[in-house]
Write a protein that holds these residues in place. Structure first.
Motif, mmCIF file in Angstrom:
data_model
loop_
_atom_site.group_PDB
_atom_site.id
_atom_site.type_symbol
_atom_site.label_atom_id
_atom_site.label_comp_id
_atom_site.label_asym_id
_atom_site.label_seq_id
_atom_site.Cartn_x
_atom_site.Cartn_y
_atom_site.Cartn_z
ATOM 1 N N LEU A 197 0.847 -1.198 0.000
ATOM 2 C CA LEU A 197 0.000 0.000 0.000
ATOM 3 C C LEU A 197 0.879 1.244 0.000
ATOM 4 N N HIS A 198 0.452 2.252 -0.771
ATOM 5 C CA HIS A 198 1.210 3.487 -0.942
ATOM 6 C C HIS A 198 0.272 4.692 -0.906
ATOM 7 N N GLY A 199 0.798 5.841 -0.510
ATOM 8 C CA GLY A 199 0.020 7.072 -0.565
ATOM 9 C C GLY A 199 0.178 7.739 -1.920
ATOM 10 N N ASP A 200 -0.816 8.543 -2.310
ATOM 11 C CA ASP A 200 -0.680 9.225 -3.600
ATOM 12 C C ASP A 200 0.402 10.299 -3.549
ATOM 13 N N GLY A 201 0.519 11.014 -2.432
ATOM 14 C CA GLY A 201 1.599 11.981 -2.299
ATOM 15 C C GLY A 201 2.967 11.324 -2.361
ATOM 16 N N HIS B 21 9.270 -5.108 -16.182
ATOM 17 C CA HIS B 21 10.398 -5.615 -16.967
ATOM 18 C C HIS B 21 10.791 -7.014 -16.508
ATOM 19 N N ASN B 22 10.698 -7.233 -15.193
ATOM 20 C CA ASN B 22 11.088 -8.519 -14.618
ATOM 21 C C ASN B 22 9.893 -9.439 -14.348
ATOM 22 N N LYS B 23 8.738 -9.067 -14.904
ATOM 23 C CA LYS B 23 7.526 -9.896 -14.808
ATOM 24 C C LYS B 23 7.216 -10.301 -13.361
ATOM 25 N N VAL B 24 7.213 -9.292 -12.483
ATOM 26 C CA VAL B 24 6.873 -9.529 -11.076
ATOM 27 C C VAL B 24 5.343 -9.577 -10.977
ATOM 28 N N ASP B 25 4.784 -10.694 -11.400
ATOM 29 C CA ASP B 25 3.331 -10.805 -11.552
ATOM 30 C C ASP B 25 2.634 -11.459 -10.367
ATOM 31 N N ASN B 26 3.352 -11.559 -9.245
ATOM 32 C CA ASN B 26 2.746 -12.031 -7.993
ATOM 33 C C ASN B 26 2.625 -10.883 -6.995
ATOM 34 N N LEU B 27 2.600 -9.658 -7.517
ATOM 35 C CA LEU B 27 2.530 -8.435 -6.714
ATOM 36 C C LEU B 27 1.237 -7.678 -6.994
ATOM 37 N N ILE B 28 0.512 -7.330 -5.921
ATOM 38 C CA ILE B 28 -0.689 -6.493 -6.028
ATOM 39 C C ILE B 28 -0.454 -5.247 -5.181
ATOM 40 N N SER B 29 -0.150 -4.138 -5.831
ATOM 41 C CA SER B 29 0.060 -2.871 -5.128
ATOM 42 C C SER B 29 -1.198 -2.022 -5.193
ATOM 43 N N THR B 30 -1.383 -1.193 -4.191
ATOM 44 C CA THR B 30 -2.537 -0.298 -4.131
ATOM 45 C C THR B 30 -2.066 1.099 -3.760
ATOM 46 N N ILE B 31 -2.648 2.097 -4.402
ATOM 47 C CA ILE B 31 -2.375 3.496 -4.059
ATOM 48 C C ILE B 31 -3.616 4.100 -3.424
ATOM 49 N N ASP B 32 -3.437 4.704 -2.254
ATOM 50 C CA ASP B 32 -4.524 5.431 -1.596
ATOM 51 C C ASP B 32 -4.638 6.799 -2.261
ATOM 52 N N VAL B 33 -5.589 6.923 -3.161
ATOM 53 C CA VAL B 33 -5.773 8.177 -3.898
ATOM 54 C C VAL B 33 -6.799 9.028 -3.151
ATOM 55 N N ASN B 34 -6.322 9.760 -2.143
ATOM 56 C CA ASN B 34 -7.232 10.644 -1.404
ATOM 57 C C ASN B 34 -7.040 12.111 -1.766
ATOM 58 N N GLY B 35 -6.056 12.388 -2.610
ATOM 59 C CA GLY B 35 -5.856 13.750 -3.100
ATOM 60 C C GLY B 35 -5.303 14.719 -2.084
ATOM 61 N N GLN B 36 -4.810 14.186 -0.935
ATOM 62 C CA GLN B 36 -4.316 15.065 0.127
ATOM 63 C C GLN B 36 -2.926 14.630 0.572
ATOM 64 N N GLN B 37 -2.104 15.579 0.947
ATOM 65 C CA GLN B 37 -0.837 15.295 1.603
ATOM 66 C C GLN B 37 -0.597 16.355 2.668
ATOM 67 N N ILE B 38 0.493 16.264 3.391
ATOM 68 C CA ILE B 38 0.645 17.079 4.588
ATOM 69 C C ILE B 38 0.560 18.575 4.314
ATOM 70 N N LYS C 96 -2.312 20.722 -5.879
ATOM 71 C CA LYS C 96 -1.643 22.006 -5.700
ATOM 72 C C LYS C 96 -0.157 21.842 -5.361
ATOM 73 N N VAL C 97 0.163 20.809 -4.582
ATOM 74 C CA VAL C 97 1.556 20.615 -4.168
ATOM 75 C C VAL C 97 2.405 20.149 -5.349
ATOM 76 N N LEU C 98 1.964 19.092 -6.010
ATOM 77 C CA LEU C 98 2.642 18.578 -7.203
ATOM 78 C C LEU C 98 1.693 17.610 -7.895
ATOM 79 N N SER C 99 1.065 18.077 -8.944
ATOM 80 C CA SER C 99 0.032 17.291 -9.622
ATOM 81 C C SER C 99 0.564 15.940 -10.085
ATOM 82 N N LEU C 100 -0.258 14.907 -9.880
ATOM 83 C CA LEU C 100 0.127 13.546 -10.253
ATOM 84 C C LEU C 100 -0.332 13.175 -11.650
ATOM 85 N N GLY C 101 -1.145 14.032 -12.263
ATOM 86 C CA GLY C 101 -1.608 13.765 -13.617
ATOM 87 C C GLY C 101 -2.525 12.564 -13.693
ATOM 88 N N ASN C 102 -2.530 11.914 -14.826
ATOM 89 C CA ASN C 102 -3.395 10.753 -15.076
ATOM 90 C C ASN C 102 -2.694 9.495 -14.576
#
Length: 281
Positions: A147-151, A167-184, A190-196
């Motif tokens: 799990l990762h934060g969007d910021g 590139h290394n076909k790490v296909d046993n990995l499920i990552s998630t990003i917490d897209v809450n649009g906020q950071q400290i 406004k801080v640094l747009s993440l785009g699409n």
């Protein structure tokens, strides 16, 4: 399934009570992201993850979880305790001297469930990839989740890992990003747009899914879907939309609750919105 969802919803309410009480009692910590990610953690540990509270560091034959944005430790500690890794009473020692449950997870306290120190943002995906590759070498077919934060995506190491995994076909990995649009410091836009984000991760070669992180039923559905897409040559990335501070109305959607503890009056207001379902620690 309906009965399961009701049970998990009850667990989530209790976990949110734990979060606000833990942060209040030491007047330090990060309630906003913890509350926002509660449904994800509850779904993961109580339904999706193949894990054993009789904790062994190597995790052979188990699914592994790595928290990269370690400042949301209150939600992880609560879920670990509520799922049997250690006594829930220990939550009362959060951020105290000599406690095993520090503000950011560490390993030298030997707290069951914690495999790496985290909180130095940008590093968790690299660690998760390393664990996933190790499982492949050992012919261990269990999965690795992170799990990762969007910021946190503003850290360069994330994008090095993002290139490496497909590139290394790490296909046993499920990552998630917490897209809450906020950071400290404010909204990520406004801080640094993440785009699409979807286009970015797809361009890097990941299989991308999306889910509502504050709907346990949707979280379970998408995590289970992600599992069916593993071992097909691509790592999986889930973009999880959440509300920072979800479950406590005056905390919701504001970066101001990223790292601020409620006072006595605010705690009472928060607890009034969160039913005690499993008993307070």
């Amino acid at each position: 399934m309906k009965a399961d969802i009701e049970k998990l919803t009850g667990v989530a309410k209790q976990v949110r009570r734990d979060i606000v009480r833990m942060v209040h009692q030491c007047q330090s910590g990060h309630p906003g992201g913890s509350l926002g990610c509660t449904d994800y953690f509850v779904a993961l540990y109580f339904h999706v993850l193949k894990h054993n509270p009789e904790f062994k560091m190597d995790g052979v034959g188990e699914d592994l979880f790595f928290l990269s944005n370690g400042h949301i430790s209150p939600v992880w500690y609560s879920v670990l305790a509520r799922s049997g890794y250690f006594d829930v009473k220990e939550l009362g020692t959060f951020r105290k001297i000599n406690s095993r449950i520090q503000g950011h997870p560490t390993t030298h306290e030997h707290l069951p469930g914690i495999r790496i120190a985290s909180g130095s943002l940008g590093q968790g995906m690299s660690a998760a990839i390393g664990a996933a590759l190790t499982k492949k070498l050992n012919k261990d077919t269990s999965l690795v989740f992170s799990l990762h934060g969007d910021g946190e995506l503003q850290e360069g190491q994330i994008w090095e890992a993002a290139m490496f995994a497909p590139h290394n076909k790490v296909d046993n990995l499920i990552s998630t990003i917490d897209v809450n649009g906020q950071q400290i410091d404010g909204p990520t836009e406004k801080v640094l747009s993440l785009g699409n984000l979807r286009a970015k991760w797809e361009a890097f070669g990941w299989e991308v899914l999306e889910m509502n992180g504050n709907d346990i039923e949707d979280v379970i559905k998408v995590l289970e879907l992600a599992k069916t897409k593993t071992f097909r040559g691509k790592p999986i990335m889930i973009l999880m939309q959440t509300n920072m501070g979800h479950g406590v109305d005056f905390m919701m959607g504001s970066h101001k609750w990223h790292g601020v503890a409620p006072n006595d009056e605010q705690l009472a207001l928060a607890l009034g919105q969160l039913e005690c379902t499993l008993g307070d620690y």
